[in-house]
Design a protein around this motif. Sequence first.
Motif, PDB file in Angstrom:
ATOM      1  N   THR A 159       0.847  -1.185   0.000  1.00  0.00           N
ATOM      2  CA  THR A 159       0.000   0.000   0.000  1.00  0.00           C
ATOM      3  C   THR A 159       0.880   1.231   0.000  1.00  0.00           C
ATOM      4  OG1 THR A 159      -1.630   1.292   1.240  1.00  0.00           O
ATOM      5  CG2 THR A 159      -0.186  -0.132   2.516  1.00  0.00           C
ATOM      6  N   HIS A 160       0.517   2.210  -0.804  1.00  0.00           N
ATOM      7  CA  HIS A 160       1.300   3.439  -0.893  1.00  0.00           C
ATOM      8  C   HIS A 160       0.417   4.640  -0.592  1.00  0.00           C
ATOM      9  CE1 HIS A 160       4.983   1.536  -2.408  1.00  0.00           C
ATOM     10  NE2 HIS A 160       4.149   0.661  -2.909  1.00  0.00           N
ATOM     11  N   ASP A 161      -0.575   4.394   0.253  1.00  0.00           N
ATOM     12  CA  ASP A 161      -1.447   5.477   0.682  1.00  0.00           C
ATOM     13  C   ASP A 161      -0.937   6.018   2.023  1.00  0.00           C
ATOM     14  OD1 ASP A 161      -3.127   5.227  -1.568  1.00  0.00           O
ATOM     15  OD2 ASP A 161      -4.117   3.502  -0.639  1.00  0.00           O
ATOM     16  N   GLU A 162      -1.826   6.613   2.792  1.00  0.00           N
ATOM     17  CA  GLU A 162      -1.413   7.210   4.055  1.00  0.00           C
ATOM     18  C   GLU A 162      -1.192   6.145   5.119  1.00  0.00           C
ATOM     19  OE1 GLU A 162      -2.627  10.911   7.011  1.00  0.00           O
ATOM     20  OE2 GLU A 162      -4.081  10.140   5.560  1.00  0.00           O
ATOM     21  N   ILE A 163      -0.131   6.333   5.897  1.00  0.00           N
ATOM     22  CA  ILE A 163       0.158   5.452   7.030  1.00  0.00           C
ATOM     23  C   ILE A 163      -0.926   5.634   8.092  1.00  0.00           C
ATOM     24  CG2 ILE A 163       1.782   5.032   8.925  1.00  0.00           C
ATOM     25  CD1 ILE A 163       4.000   6.026   7.009  1.00  0.00           C
TER      26      ILE A 163
ATOM     27  N   GLU B  17       0.596   0.056   6.761  1.00  0.00           N
ATOM     28  CA  GLU B  17       1.766   0.648   6.128  1.00  0.00           C
ATOM     29  C   GLU B  17       1.341   1.573   4.985  1.00  0.00           C
ATOM     30  OE1 GLU B  17       4.769   0.777   6.881  1.00  0.00           O
ATOM     31  OE2 GLU B  17       5.302  -0.956   8.114  1.00  0.00           O
ATOM     32  N   GLY B  18       2.207   2.510   4.677  1.00  0.00           N
ATOM     33  CA  GLY B  18       1.963   3.435   3.587  1.00  0.00           C
ATOM     34  C   GLY B  18       3.212   4.239   3.309  1.00  0.00           C
TER      35      GLY B  18
ATOM     36  N   ARG C 188      11.676  -1.682  10.190  1.00  0.00           N
ATOM     37  CA  ARG C 188      10.810  -1.321   9.057  1.00  0.00           C
ATOM     38  C   ARG C 188      11.716  -0.825   7.934  1.00  0.00           C
ATOM     39  NH1 ARG C 188       7.544   3.147  10.089  1.00  0.00           N
ATOM     40  NH2 ARG C 188       6.209   2.606   8.327  1.00  0.00           N
ATOM     41  N   TYR C 189      11.467  -1.332   6.721  1.00  0.00           N
ATOM     42  CA  TYR C 189      12.304  -1.029   5.571  1.00  0.00           C
ATOM     43  C   TYR C 189      11.556  -0.118   4.594  1.00  0.00           C
ATOM     44  CZ  TYR C 189      15.452  -4.772   7.053  1.00  0.00           C
ATOM     45  OH  TYR C 189      16.333  -5.563   7.767  1.00  0.00           O
ATOM     46  N   ARG C 190      12.322   0.695   3.890  1.00  0.00           N
ATOM     47  CA  ARG C 190      11.732   1.563   2.863  1.00  0.00           C
ATOM     48  C   ARG C 190      12.777   1.856   1.798  1.00  0.00           C
ATOM     49  NH1 ARG C 190      13.083   4.210   7.336  1.00  0.00           N
ATOM     50  NH2 ARG C 190      11.186   3.526   8.337  1.00  0.00           N
ATOM     51  N   ILE C 191      12.304   2.048   0.584  1.00  0.00           N
ATOM     52  CA  ILE C 191      13.159   2.545  -0.495  1.00  0.00           C
ATOM     53  C   ILE C 191      12.891   4.029  -0.629  1.00  0.00           C
ATOM     54  CG2 ILE C 191      13.756   2.409  -2.942  1.00  0.00           C
ATOM     55  CD1 ILE C 191      12.664  -0.431  -2.948  1.00  0.00           C
TER      56      ILE C 191
ATOM     57  N   THR D 133       7.366   2.235   1.006  1.00  0.00           N
ATOM     58  CA  THR D 133       7.512   1.466   2.240  1.00  0.00           C
ATOM     59  C   THR D 133       7.447  -0.023   1.935  1.00  0.00           C
ATOM     60  OG1 THR D 133       6.500   3.245   3.509  1.00  0.00           O
ATOM     61  CG2 THR D 133       6.556   1.079   4.522  1.00  0.00           C
ATOM     62  N   LEU D 134       8.371  -0.777   2.499  1.00  0.00           N
ATOM     63  CA  LEU D 134       8.410  -2.215   2.286  1.00  0.00           C
ATOM     64  C   LEU D 134       7.896  -2.990   3.486  1.00  0.00           C
ATOM     65  CD1 LEU D 134      11.931  -2.461   0.592  1.00  0.00           C
ATOM     66  CD2 LEU D 134       9.698  -2.226  -0.505  1.00  0.00           C
ATOM     67  N   GLY D 135       7.658  -2.282   4.600  1.00  0.00           N
ATOM     68  CA  GLY D 135       7.131  -2.939   5.781  1.00  0.00           C
ATOM     69  C   GLY D 135       8.227  -3.528   6.653  1.00  0.00           C
ATOM     70  N   LYS D 136       7.813  -4.318   7.625  1.00  0.00           N
ATOM     71  CA  LYS D 136       8.751  -4.859   8.614  1.00  0.00           C
ATOM     72  C   LYS D 136       9.390  -6.132   8.076  1.00  0.00           C
ATOM     73  CE  LYS D 136       7.589  -4.172  12.810  1.00  0.00           C
ATOM     74  NZ  LYS D 136       6.934  -4.208  14.137  1.00  0.00           N
ATOM     75  N   GLY D 137      10.683  -6.278   8.335  1.00  0.00           N
ATOM     76  CA  GLY D 137      11.405  -7.470   7.913  1.00  0.00           C
ATOM     77  C   GLY D 137      12.434  -7.861   8.948  1.00  0.00           C
ATOM     78  N   GLY D 138      13.099  -8.983   8.725  1.00  0.00           N
ATOM     79  CA  GLY D 138      14.089  -9.461   9.669  1.00  0.00           C
ATOM     80  C   GLY D 138      15.342  -8.610   9.659  1.00  0.00           C
TER      81      GLY D 138
END
Length: 523
Positions: A34-38, A109-110, A247-250, A273-278
């Motif tokens: 999702t690339h809308d509002e967090i 996420e957003g 939390r990862y993001r490009i 936003t890519l969300g949470k990862g290890g």
Amino acid sequence: MKRIFLTIGTVLLALSCEHVDVDSGPGPYELSLTHDEIVLGRQLEDPFKTENMTKALQELYPTKADRLPLESTDLYVRFLPRNEEEFDRLKALGIELLDHPVDYEVLKEGDWYHDPSIDSQKITWQYAVVPKTFEFPESIDYQILHGCYLSSNDETTKSDGLDWEAIERKAFELTGNAGMLEEPTKASAKVTPQGRITIRDPKYAGGKPVGVSGVTVSCNAFVKFAKAYTDIDGYYKMNKSFTSKPRYRIMFKNEKDFCIGFNFILVPASVSTLGKGGPEGVSVEVTGDSEEKLYRRCVVNNATYDYILRCNDSDMGVTPPPGDLRIWILPFMEESSCAMLHHGAFVSEPLIAGILGSYAFLAKLFSPDITIGVSGDNQYESIYATTVHELAHSSHYAIRGNDFWNPYIKYILTSFVNSGDAYGSGSEADYGYCEVGEMWAYYLSSVLYKERYGGQLRDFGADFWFKPQIFRYIDQRGVGRAVIFEALKQKDVVDVVSLRSALLKLAPSKGTIIEQAFALYGK
């Protein structure tokens, strides 16, 4: 702020080039991101808050009274810039700004967030972590939210013999955030996030994934941030290690000094936003079936990165675009433009300001250099062709500046206002600026398209009243792009007549070929 951005699209329409058509059509997309509002939930207790790290240290090492209490290494703060100038001043300080707090639960996420207490037409709070010695810029409103202790920022931890990984984990447990820690079986040591961001172009490299080059990959766990640029093949490795799941993001701020923006918020570079990862890192493969905003950003990023990489004497012989280039991707428009607003073109011209009227301040405020219209266009090769067309314009701007660009853009805008056609008929005043500029951009995009995809040379722009075929004709007969570009550098080249004279002077041995080209295409 969304209403402002939708309004400015009407203005940018008048500055736009024709869309480069490569037989494109809409592709299927699965909205996996999702690339809308967090959407934020409850506030969480930050384990890196100095008092929480002090409690964790005290519990694990009760005899280390000489280290208690810990002194903050950093400050968690938020700024409220009043305008883009203040925003840019903050960015120039080299700090990473987020538009949302990092000590809140993320329910959805957003890519962006706007504090509901701030007017939607104004810049929202910008959150950051700064060193405790940070000198806050004058006149910009800010609040210190709390002090933080990050062991990696404390030189004394390198030789004190304490297990700061265990202390950090204990702080997560004491603050009710144990669920964010990596599983115990994987947590024997901190892990440095690394991975690869790739994209597939079905018609290039056999459809194999290639790197998303030069973008910023950022991650954070509460106030602990790390970031890295991807290399040419898309690989990245962070500058810090983690025990918890960040939390990862490009962030589309590229190491080649351009950024891809327009995110319904006032930021130079868009965020996916890519969300949470290890803590070991995340890898992402982007394809035509991926979420369309991320896909389009990666296509434009790679087209721009590759173009700038080739702007040297041993390759294209073309000057690169100016640094700090701002590119917008506009999903609601088909047309694209290279108005170079951020670099000072166009907006200071009195006639243009008069035509735009009350919209003129919007152009000055948001200041894109290039806009890429992608409405109904999800094909890699089509977006690539459009992007390199506008980049060709930006290289032309780099050698001629506002003295050439202001009458050029004025011609395009007045033609659009008067006839609905940005290129006009070629009989209006100052048509030569448009003629020379569009011949160059359509020619170069045709050549670069062939060099990437093979096949026959595409005739981009061949149906217009200006004739990019002239450049293609002489290029195929030994007057290459470096000579053509050198001709464009000449200050007196403002129409096709002066262009012809410049080419004859630069390549006298090819005079017959040059004359043939201009005669063949009616020039």
